[in-house]
Design a protein around this motif. Structure first.
Motif, short mmCIF file in Angstrom:
data_model
loop_
_atom_site.label_atom_id
_atom_site.label_comp_id
_atom_site.label_asym_id
_atom_site.label_seq_id
_atom_site.Cartn_x
_atom_site.Cartn_y
_atom_site.Cartn_z
N GLY A 1 0.80 -1.21 0.00
CA GLY A 1 0.00 0.00 0.00
C GLY A 1 0.83 1.26 0.00
O GLY A 1 0.29 2.37 -0.13
N ARG B 1 -2.08 1.54 -11.21
CA ARG B 1 -1.27 1.60 -9.98
C ARG B 1 0.11 2.19 -10.23
O ARG B 1 0.68 2.84 -9.36
CB ARG B 1 -1.10 0.22 -9.37
N SER C 1 0.49 2.26 -4.48
CA SER C 1 -0.32 1.12 -4.05
C SER C 1 0.39 -0.18 -4.34
O SER C 1 -0.10 -0.99 -5.13
CB SER C 1 -1.70 1.16 -4.72
N LYS D 1 1.75 -3.96 -3.90
CA LYS D 1 1.20 -5.22 -3.42
C LYS D 1 2.36 -6.20 -3.20
O LYS D 1 3.40 -6.09 -3.84
CB LYS D 1 0.24 -5.80 -4.45
#
Length: 124
Positions: free
Chosen positions: A15, A67, A85, A87
């Motif tokens: 995040g 993203r 963002s 992951k």
């Protein structure tokens, strides 16, 4: 010859933001396409994002669309992929690459020069 040096990798939280950079030197061309690839453990190197030399158009693999953002400085010697963002599945060694063609490619074989890579590890 073109030399590419990546920087900005490291351990980041899921995040969180990440900005990588790739500095090109040597016989650089403002019309070259710059791309980023990544290779996760046990997987093949895959295309992530690129920016065309011809019109500055950016393009992405589906898994990072929305993203990641890739940009290029005015001198067209440094490329910055950014994301806010991350992951865990983004964990990989990220490689910068340069393609003499200005039209853009997602194919690893089309790129002429490669950096040494920078590790990005995303913790959950």
């Amino acid at each position: 010859q073109v030399q590419l040096v990546e920087s900005g990798g490291g351990l980041v939280q899921a995040g969180g933001p990440l900005t990588l950079s790739c500095a090109a030197s040597g016989r650089t061309s403002s019309s070259a396409t710059m791309g980023w690839f990544r290779q996760a453990p046990g997987k093949e190197r895959e295309f992530v994002a690129g920016i065309c030399g011809a019109l500055g158009r950016s393009y992405y693999v589906d898994s990072v669309k929305g993203r990641f953002t890739i940009s290029r400085d005015n001198a067209k010697t440094t490329v910055y992929p950014q994301t806010n963002s991350l992951k865990p599945e983004d964990t990989a060694v990220y490689y910068c690459a340069s393609d003499n063609s200005p039209f853009g490619s997602t194919s690893r074989g089309d790129y002429d020069y490669w950096g040494q890579g920078t590790q990005v590890t995303v913790s959950s």
